[in-house]
Write an enzyme that holds these catalytic residues in place. Structure first.
Site, PDB file in Angstrom:
ATOM      1  N   ALA A 112      -5.150   8.233  -4.779  1.00  0.00           N
ATOM      2  CA  ALA A 112      -4.498   9.101  -3.787  1.00  0.00           C
ATOM      3  C   ALA A 112      -3.034   9.303  -4.124  1.00  0.00           C
ATOM      4  CB  ALA A 112      -4.646   8.491  -2.393  1.00  0.00           C
ATOM      5  N   TYR A 113      -2.407   8.258  -4.630  1.00  0.00           N
ATOM      6  CA  TYR A 113      -0.999   8.337  -5.046  1.00  0.00           C
ATOM      7  C   TYR A 113      -0.816   9.353  -6.173  1.00  0.00           C
ATOM      8  CZ  TYR A 113       3.200   6.748  -7.556  1.00  0.00           C
ATOM      9  OH  TYR A 113       4.405   6.686  -8.223  1.00  0.00           O
ATOM     10  N   LEU A 114      -1.681   9.295  -7.178  1.00  0.00           N
ATOM     11  CA  LEU A 114      -1.565  10.229  -8.301  1.00  0.00           C
ATOM     12  C   LEU A 114      -1.827  11.665  -7.856  1.00  0.00           C
ATOM     13  CD1 LEU A 114      -3.260   8.210 -11.190  1.00  0.00           C
ATOM     14  CD2 LEU A 114      -0.811   8.581 -10.797  1.00  0.00           C
TER      15      LEU A 114
END
Length: 217
Positions: free
Chosen positions: A128-130
Site C-alpha cells: 500500500a505504501y508503494l
C-alpha cells in the site's frame, strides 16, 4: 532562500533542516505534534503546527506563501496501516502540491521510494505504501505550475553519511544513509536543471555535488 518542509520532524527532514539552516537559509517545518517544536528549533527551523491530513489547501498555501521551495518529506511511519499510507504518503503529498501551486511556489521536491508504483500489486502494508507513493508521483508530475523533482531513495539507514552516492533515473537497488538523502535534497534545491526528473538514489562512488550535476545533464 526560504524552504518549507512537510513532515518537518521526520528523520530526513531534521537532517535537511540542519543543512539548510547551516547554509543561511530560512527553513520552516510543518509538524502535527506541538511537542516536536523544540526539536525543529534546535535544528534551525521554524516549527509550523498543522495537520496535513485535515488542513485545507488555503491553510497550507498560507504557510508556503513567499517560499522559494517546498519539500514533501512526510510519511505515515512504519507503525501505520494501509489507510494512513494513503492519507499521508499520497493525500498529504497531493495537498502540499496543490498548496504550493496556489502559493506560487514553483520548486517542489517529493521524497518518494525506490519501487514506487501506482499499480503495484499486493495486500501488505508495504505494498500500500508503494502504491501511495506511486500515486503521489503521478499527481505531482501532472502539475504544470510546479518545477518538480522526485527523489526515490533506496533502503534508508542511520549510518553516518559518506557524501558519496549513486544518483540517476535508474540505479540498482541498494541502501543509502539518511544523511546522504538530506544532502542530495539540499543539492537538488540548488540545481533547478533537475526539474522534471525522477531520480533513484543509493550509496555510490560519486560526491553528492558531482552526482547531482551529472544527473541534471
Amino acid at each position: 532562500m526560504r524552504i518549507v518542509i512537510a513532515g518537518g520532524h521526520g528523520q530526513i527532514a531534521l537532517r535537511l533542516e540542519r543543512l539548510l539552516a547551516g547554509r543561511g537559509n530560512e527553513v520552516a517545518g510543518i509538524i502535527r505534534d506541538p511537542d516536536q517544536a523544540e526539536d525543529l528549533r534546535t535544528a534551525g527551523a521554524e516549527p509550523v503546527v498543522l495537520d496535513l491530513e485535515s488542513a485545507s489547501v488555503e491553510e497550507v498555501a498560507a504557510v508556503l506563501e513567499g517560499a522559494d521551495g517546498a519539500v514533501f518529506a512526510a510519511g505515515a511511519g512504519s507503525g501505520s496501516g494501509a489507510a494512513r499510507k494513503d492519507t499521508v504518503d499520497r493525500g498529504a503529498a497531493v495537498l502540499f502540491a496543490d498548496a504550493a501551486e496556489r502559493a506560487g511556489v514553483r520548486r517542489y521536491l517529493l521524497v518518494s521510494s525506490m519501487g514506487a508504483d501506482p499499480d503495484h500489486r499486493g495486500d501488505a502494508v508495504f505494498d500500500a505504501y508503494l502504491r501511495a507513493k506511486g500515486k503521489a508521483e503521478v499527481y505531482v508530475r501532472s502539475k504544470p505550475g510546479l518545477d518538480w523533482t522526485v527523489l526515490r531513495p533506496g533502503m534508508l539507514t542511520n549510518d553516518a553519511g559518506t557524501g558519496l552516492v549513486l544518483l540517476a533515473e535508474s540505479v540498482k537497488r541498494g541502501a543509502v544513509p539518511r544523511d546522504d538523502v538530506a544532502a542530495v535534497l539540499a543539492e537538488l534545491l540548488d540545481t533547478p536543471a533537475t526539474t522534471g526528473l525522477t531520480l533513484e538514489l543509493t550509496s555510490g562512488p560519486t560526491s553528492v555535488t558531482e552526482a547531482t550535476k551529472t544527473a541534471a545533464r
